[in-house]
Each structure stands twice: as structure tokens, then as C-alpha cells.
Enzyme design. Structure first.
Site, PDB file in Angstrom:
ATOM      1  N   ASP A 144      13.975   0.339  -8.601  1.00 44.74           N
ATOM      2  CA  ASP A 144      13.930   1.546  -9.429  1.00 44.74           C
ATOM      3  C   ASP A 144      15.336   2.029  -9.788  1.00 44.74           C
ATOM      4  O   ASP A 144      15.499   2.813 -10.720  1.00 44.74           O
ATOM      5  CB  ASP A 144      13.255   2.685  -8.647  1.00 44.74           C
ATOM      6  CG  ASP A 144      11.787   2.845  -8.981  1.00 44.74           C
ATOM      7  OD1 ASP A 144      11.412   2.600 -10.135  1.00 44.74           O
ATOM      8  OD2 ASP A 144      11.028   3.235  -8.074  1.00 44.74           O
ATOM      9  N   LYS A 203       1.820  -2.148 -12.803  1.00 46.84           N
ATOM     10  CA  LYS A 203       2.963  -2.868 -12.232  1.00 46.84           C
ATOM     11  C   LYS A 203       2.487  -4.135 -11.533  1.00 46.84           C
ATOM     12  O   LYS A 203       3.096  -5.202 -11.655  1.00 46.84           O
ATOM     13  CB  LYS A 203       3.726  -1.962 -11.248  1.00 46.84           C
ATOM     14  CG  LYS A 203       4.520  -0.868 -11.952  1.00 46.84           C
ATOM     15  CD  LYS A 203       5.062   0.205 -11.008  1.00 46.84           C
ATOM     16  CE  LYS A 203       5.717   1.326 -11.807  1.00 46.84           C
ATOM     17  NZ  LYS A 203       6.093   2.489 -11.008  1.00 46.84           N
ATOM     18  N   GLN A 221       6.208   4.589  -5.095  1.00 48.83           N
ATOM     19  CA  GLN A 221       5.779   5.349  -6.275  1.00 48.83           C
ATOM     20  C   GLN A 221       5.953   6.852  -6.020  1.00 48.83           C
ATOM     21  O   GLN A 221       5.565   7.367  -4.971  1.00 48.83           O
ATOM     22  CB  GLN A 221       4.305   5.012  -6.572  1.00 48.83           C
ATOM     23  CG  GLN A 221       3.777   5.599  -7.864  1.00 48.83           C
ATOM     24  CD  GLN A 221       4.420   5.013  -9.118  1.00 48.83           C
ATOM     25  OE1 GLN A 221       4.898   3.888  -9.131  1.00 48.83           O
ATOM     26  NE2 GLN A 221       4.451   5.786 -10.186  1.00 48.83           N
TER      27      GLN A 221
HETATM   28  N1  GUN Z   1       6.808   7.905 -10.942  1.00 48.73           N
HETATM   29  C1  GUN Z   1       6.933   8.076 -12.283  1.00 48.73           C
HETATM   30  N2  GUN Z   1       7.812   7.191 -12.792  1.00 48.73           N
HETATM   31  C2  GUN Z   1       8.255   6.447 -11.751  1.00 48.73           C
HETATM   32  C3  GUN Z   1       9.170   5.374 -11.654  1.00 48.73           C
HETATM   33  O1  GUN Z   1       9.790   4.922 -12.622  1.00 48.73           O
HETATM   34  N3  GUN Z   1       9.345   4.867 -10.390  1.00 48.73           N
HETATM   35  C4  GUN Z   1       8.707   5.354  -9.313  1.00 48.73           C
HETATM   36  N4  GUN Z   1       8.956   4.810  -8.135  1.00 48.73           N
HETATM   37  N5  GUN Z   1       7.850   6.363  -9.379  1.00 48.73           N
HETATM   38  C5  GUN Z   1       7.629   6.891 -10.595  1.00 48.73           C
END
Ligand code: GUN
Length: 283
Positions: free
Chosen positions: A120, A53, A97
Site C-alpha cells: 500500500d 483484490k 484493509q
Molecule cells: N481502504 C480504502 N482504500 C484502501 C487502500 O488503498 N488500502 C487499504 N489497505 N485500505 C483501503
């Protein structure tokens, strides 16, 4: 002929366009999209996701920061951290996350993020907006899948879609987006009876169940479009999806590979959401 849906190529194309849009936003409005990612603890998979990311945000020309905090952080400390980013206008996207350590209440944390910065799309306000047909911030994985359908001219209207998996991150928002696109949608999951027979009725099959090579050709109708959200290791430690790719590719009309399918699109859509959040602050 089976179409291989190349998420890696589409994501690269979108990233290029995003870098251009970002440069234009800076030039016209003096605004640089800012994405802050909070990583609690040292989960190896999360570390990889977060690094990707960060790279993608930097490539787009964003302001980007990863805040790494120890697994021992208290819930109150984490909430304080989020409150600080909520108030700082240089951050347009805040992402915590997941998963979080057991002593931290995930729901409380997601509720603490300003819905306008919730890139998200996990805040109940944003989930509610999606379900009521007025999406603003939407989860990146299903958003990326919708983008693939558009790019590959895959018709959804009137089609029967089956989504295997009912998570808030993928299955539920995916079902809603397909519904919005006028598909007839069934959400199935690990306790669904006669799952293979149900999946075999689908024109569009989206699999997000988290089990390596679970969906074999017995689950797939001839000519179906198969989207594999899985990211697993097989018995030899090799990266694989939830779909037994080789045998299903023989009968599907279109299929996403793993890796190189849904994964790269998820990250690119997260960047798009951050860019859109920045645009909303000036337009
Ligand atoms: N953990 C696994 N996939 C995601 C996601 O799309 N966003 C976040 N914040 N954590 C994750």
C-alpha cells in the site's frame, strides 16, 4: 472533443502484461508473487474491495490469500498475525484493509508491516521515501492516476495541478507524484476558502474529497484534465464520483468516469507493486 480516460481498459491491458511477467518470473527464478490481504470485520465496502483484490491477484497468477478475522480481534493478536507474514518469505505483499475498528490503533498496525512488503505504501518509511524523491512502495491510487497520464500523453511539466483532498492514501501522495513530474501543485480540502475559484485555475484537477457530485462545472477551467477518485452513491443509490460528470465532461479536455476510471487502476497498481516486491527479492 473530450477524451474519456478509460481506466478499465488500461487496467485490463496491464493485467494481461502482468500475468505474462509473472509467468516469466516463475519460470526464470521459481518465484511466485504472494499477496496476503487481512480484513478485520465485515464492512460491506471493504468486503467488495478485498474480493476484487483477490480476483485480480489470482488472475495475475499470484499466490493469494484473504485472511478474514472477527471485528473483536485484539490489537496484539493482529500485530502477531502481521509479524508471522513478515517472516514468511512466500508473501511479498501484506495489506491490511482500512478502516480498522476503533479499538485498534491504525498507525501501530501500519508500522508493524515490513516496509519491504508494504504494498500500500502507507508505512512512514515508504511515505518518507516518496516525499524525499526516492519512491519504492507507493500508494496505488495516485500511482494508477500517474499511469493514466502517461498512457494518454497528458503533459504535466509546468502545468498547474490542484488536488482536492489531503488523505495519506490519495491526496498527499498524489501531490508529491505530480510535483515529481514537474507540475506546480496546490493541495486543497474541505476547509479551503474559495475552493471553486482555486480549482478553476487548474490545468490538472484531481478530486478525492468523498462527496457525491461535489465538483460542478463552476470548479473547472475550459480544457482542464479532470480525475475523479470518488466512489459514492447518489440520492438514487447509483454509483457516482465526486465530480458531476455530465456537465464537467462538456468543458474538460479529458475526464475519468466513475465507475471504470480510477478504481480498476488502483487494483492493478497494487498487483504491480506486489510483483515488483517479488522481483526485488531475486534481483
Ligand atoms: N481502504 C480504502 N482504500 C484502501 C487502500 O488503498 N488500502 C487499504 N489497505 N485500505 C483501503
Amino acid at each position: 472533443m473530450t477524451t474519456i480516460i478509460d481506466g478499465k481498459a488500461l487496467a485490463a491491458k496491464m493485467q494481461g502484461a502482468l500475468a505474462e511477467k509473472t509467468a516469466q518470473l516463475k519460470a526464470e527464478h521459481g518465484v511466485t508473487p504472494g499477496l496476503v490481504v487481512i480484513l478485520v470485520g465485515e464492512d460491506p465496502a471493504s468486503q467488495v474491495y478485498v474480493r476484487n483484490k483477490e480476483r485480480s491477484a489470482q488472475a495475475a497468477g499470484f499466490k493469494s490469500e484473504v485472511v478474514r478475522v472477527a471485528e473483536t480481534i485484539t490489537e496484539a493478536e493482529l500485530l502477531d498475525l502481521i509479524a508471522g507474514f513478515n517472516q514468511d518469505p512466500s508473501w511479498h505483499g501484506i495489506l491490511v484493509q482500512l478502516p480498522l475498528p476503533d479499538h485498534i490503533n491504525e498507525e501501530k498496525v501500519l508500522l508493524a508491516i515490513d516496509p519491504a512488503k508494504d504494498v500500500d505504501g502507507f508505512h512512514p518509511t515508504n511515505m518518507g521515501k516518496l516525499w524525499s524523491g526516492h519512491p519504492v512502495m507507493i500508494p496505488s491510487t495516485p500511482a494508477g492516476i500517474m499511469q493514466m497520464f502517461t498512457e494518454y500523453d497528458i503533459e504535466l511539466k509546468g502545468k498547474k495541478a490542484v488536488v482536492i483532498g489531503r488523505s495519506n492514501i490519495v491526496g498527499k501522495p498524489m501531490a508529491q507524484m505530480l510535483l515529481d513530474a514537474h507540475a506546480t501543485v496546490t493541495i486543497a480540502h474541505s476547509r479551503t476558502q474559495n475552493l471553486a475559484a482555486l480549482a478553476k485555475t487548474a490545468d490538472i484537477l484531481v478530486v478525492a474529497i468523498g462527496r457525491a457530485n461535489f465538483v460542478t462545472k463552476d470548479f473547472v477551467k475550459d480544457g482542464a484534465v479532470v480525475i475523479d477518485v470518488g466512489m459514492n452513491r447518489d440520492e438514487n443509490g447509483k454509483l457516482c464520483g465526486d465530480v458531476a460528470y455530465a456537465e464537467v465532461a462538456e468543458i474538460a479536455s479529458a475526464i475519468t468516469p466513475v465507475p471504470g476510471g480510477v478504481g480498476p487502476m488502483t487494483i492493478t497498481m497494487l498487483m504491480e507493486q506486489t510483483y515488483n516486491a517479488a522481483v526485488r527479492t531475486v534481483k
